[in-house]
Write a protein that holds these residues in place. Structure first.
Motif, PDB file in Angstrom:
ATOM      1  N   ARG A 128       0.285   9.458 -29.814  1.00 14.42           N
ATOM      2  CA  ARG A 128       1.566   9.958 -29.388  1.00 14.42           C
ATOM      3  C   ARG A 128       2.560   8.644 -29.191  1.00 14.42           C
ATOM      4  NH1 ARG A 128       1.696  15.469 -28.037  1.00 14.42           N
ATOM      5  NH2 ARG A 128       4.197  15.014 -27.691  1.00 14.42           N
ATOM      6  N   THR A 129       3.661   8.869 -29.476  1.00 15.90           N
ATOM      7  CA  THR A 129       4.974   8.018 -29.007  1.00 15.90           C
ATOM      8  C   THR A 129       6.004   8.692 -28.919  1.00 15.90           C
ATOM      9  OG1 THR A 129       5.290   7.423 -31.286  1.00 15.90           O
ATOM     10  CG2 THR A 129       3.956   5.907 -30.180  1.00 15.90           C
ATOM     11  N   TRP A 130       6.779   8.167 -27.897  1.00 16.46           N
ATOM     12  CA  TRP A 130       8.155   9.095 -27.733  1.00 16.46           C
ATOM     13  C   TRP A 130       9.358   8.023 -27.266  1.00 16.46           C
ATOM     14  CZ3 TRP A 130       9.995   8.305 -22.617  1.00 16.46           C
ATOM     15  CH2 TRP A 130       8.908   8.283 -21.797  1.00 16.46           C
ATOM     16  N   ARG A 131      10.372   8.592 -27.353  1.00 16.32           N
ATOM     17  CA  ARG A 131      11.702   7.939 -26.931  1.00 16.32           C
ATOM     18  C   ARG A 131      12.441   8.877 -26.418  1.00 16.32           C
ATOM     19  NH1 ARG A 131      12.906   2.959 -26.458  1.00 16.32           N
ATOM     20  NH2 ARG A 131      14.967   2.198 -26.510  1.00 16.32           N
ATOM     21  N   ASN A 132      13.186   8.538 -25.218  1.00 12.90           N
ATOM     22  CA  ASN A 132      13.975   9.232 -24.591  1.00 12.90           C
ATOM     23  C   ASN A 132      15.457   8.931 -24.355  1.00 12.90           C
ATOM     24  OD1 ASN A 132      13.950   8.598 -22.096  1.00 12.90           O
ATOM     25  ND2 ASN A 132      12.685  10.223 -21.291  1.00 12.90           N
ATOM     26  N   LEU A 133      16.495   9.642 -24.158  1.00 14.75           N
ATOM     27  CA  LEU A 133      17.592   9.818 -23.360  1.00 14.75           C
ATOM     28  C   LEU A 133      17.727  10.419 -22.184  1.00 14.75           C
ATOM     29  CD1 LEU A 133      20.292   8.114 -23.561  1.00 14.75           C
ATOM     30  CD2 LEU A 133      21.212  10.298 -24.997  1.00 14.75           C
ATOM     31  N   THR A 134      18.229   9.954 -21.219  1.00 17.30           N
ATOM     32  CA  THR A 134      18.299  10.764 -19.847  1.00 17.30           C
ATOM     33  C   THR A 134      19.527  10.709 -19.306  1.00 17.30           C
ATOM     34  OG1 THR A 134      15.808   9.867 -19.493  1.00 17.30           O
ATOM     35  CG2 THR A 134      17.087  10.868 -17.654  1.00 17.30           C
ATOM     36  N   ILE A 146      16.558  14.286 -23.582  1.00 20.39           N
ATOM     37  CA  ILE A 146      16.475  14.532 -24.888  1.00 20.39           C
ATOM     38  C   ILE A 146      15.358  13.476 -25.348  1.00 20.39           C
ATOM     39  CG2 ILE A 146      17.537  14.189 -27.305  1.00 20.39           C
ATOM     40  CD1 ILE A 146      20.138  14.628 -25.846  1.00 20.39           C
ATOM     41  N   PHE A 147      14.071  14.051 -25.945  1.00 20.13           N
ATOM     42  CA  PHE A 147      12.945  13.479 -26.291  1.00 20.13           C
ATOM     43  C   PHE A 147      12.646  13.496 -28.090  1.00 20.13           C
ATOM     44  CE2 PHE A 147      11.542  13.501 -22.228  1.00 20.13           C
ATOM     45  CZ  PHE A 147      10.598  12.712 -21.874  1.00 20.13           C
ATOM     46  N   THR A 148      12.234  12.367 -28.498  1.00 22.26           N
ATOM     47  CA  THR A 148      11.836  12.400 -29.875  1.00 22.26           C
ATOM     48  C   THR A 148      10.439  11.965 -29.904  1.00 22.26           C
ATOM     49  OG1 THR A 148      11.928  11.545 -32.303  1.00 22.26           O
ATOM     50  CG2 THR A 148      12.566  10.048 -30.518  1.00 22.26           C
ATOM     51  N   ASN A 149       9.556  12.679 -30.533  1.00 21.31           N
ATOM     52  CA  ASN A 149       8.140  12.320 -30.340  1.00 21.31           C
ATOM     53  C   ASN A 149       7.589  12.445 -31.680  1.00 21.31           C
ATOM     54  OD1 ASN A 149       8.869  14.058 -27.989  1.00 21.31           O
ATOM     55  ND2 ASN A 149       6.744  13.399 -27.200  1.00 21.31           N
ATOM     56  N   LEU A 150       6.628  11.552 -31.814  1.00 23.23           N
ATOM     57  CA  LEU A 150       5.649  11.212 -33.108  1.00 23.23           C
ATOM     58  C   LEU A 150       4.338  11.504 -32.726  1.00 23.23           C
ATOM     59  CD1 LEU A 150       5.368  10.607 -36.091  1.00 23.23           C
ATOM     60  CD2 LEU A 150       5.264   8.198 -35.445  1.00 23.23           C
ATOM     61  N   TRP A 151       3.730  12.386 -33.411  1.00 22.50           N
ATOM     62  CA  TRP A 151       2.003  12.501 -33.348  1.00 22.50           C
ATOM     63  C   TRP A 151       1.580  11.979 -34.582  1.00 22.50           C
ATOM     64  CZ3 TRP A 151      -1.469  16.895 -34.672  1.00 22.50           C
ATOM     65  CH2 TRP A 151      -2.893  17.174 -34.135  1.00 22.50           C
ATOM     66  N   SER A 152       1.057  10.772 -34.641  1.00 23.50           N
ATOM     67  CA  SER A 152       0.455  10.226 -35.617  1.00 23.50           C
ATOM     68  C   SER A 152      -0.953  10.881 -36.030  1.00 23.50           C
ATOM     69  CB  SER A 152       0.155   8.642 -35.493  1.00 23.50           C
ATOM     70  OG  SER A 152       1.512   8.276 -34.966  1.00 23.50           O
ATOM     71  N   GLN A 153      -0.913  11.950 -36.640  1.00 24.96           N
ATOM     72  CA  GLN A 153      -2.120  12.775 -37.013  1.00 24.96           C
ATOM     73  C   GLN A 153      -1.787  13.324 -38.306  1.00 24.96           C
ATOM     74  OE1 GLN A 153      -5.357  13.119 -35.578  1.00 24.96           O
ATOM     75  NE2 GLN A 153      -4.924  11.316 -34.495  1.00 24.96           N
TER      76      GLN A 153
END
Length: 165
Positions: free
Chosen positions: A59-65, A129-136
């Motif tokens: 999993r990887t994520w990036r957010n704006l808070t 606000i999160f964006t997530n990637l599940w590399s599966q």
């Protein structure tokens, strides 16, 4: 778009360490998870995490808070999807959010977007606000919400899962 209710789960007295959606039908294009949560962490805010198919890796994520007027950004490799209210927040207030999971049955990596907000009917508030990637490449068959900084979701915490076509 057509939204079809798959399931709603409400936490009962005594709390719950996780909120689980199992045997998710494979008949929709996307999923939408909507939640109103509070946990027993002795703080104003806490973290909500999402486990997919029992897997917390890849999993990887990036957010704006925006936390009480302070804007920031961050990234990581945990399974966090946002912020919720902790037990120090004003009584009976809950952190609210939603997570959109695109193409959950495809054989490609899975992308998600989340937005959450916490508030205390006072001076404390946060928006993520999160964006997530599940590399599966596996289809998503189960989702589990957890509160990794606490031991349990509070009574009346609610999560609803929708299938979208």
């Amino acid at each position: 778009m057509t939204y079809t209710l798959i399931s709603t789960i409400t936490v009962g007295a005594g709390g719950a360490s996780t909120i689980d959606f199992n045997s998710i039908p494979q008949t929709y294009t996307d999923l939408l998870l909507v939640y109103s949560l509070r946990d027993n962490r002795a703080d104003y805010t806490s973290i909500v995490a999402l486990t997919i198919n029992g897997v917390t890796t890849n999993r990887t994520w990036r957010n704006l808070t925006n936390g009480s007027g302070t804007v920031g950004t961050n990234s990581g490799s945990t399974y966090w999807i946002g912020s919720i209210n902790g037990s120090s927040a004003t009584a009976s207030t809950f952190g609210n959010g939603q997570t959109y999971i695109a193409s959950y049955t495809s054989s490609a990596n899975k992308i998600m977007s989340s937005d959450t907000v916490t508030e205390t009917n006072g001076s404390q508030s946060e928006n993520y606000i999160f964006t997530n990637l599940w590399s599966q490449t596996s289809a998503i068959t189960s989702l589990s919400l957890a509160c990794p900084l606490a031991t349990a979701f509070a009574q009346y915490s609610t999560a609803t899962l929708y299938g979208i076509n």
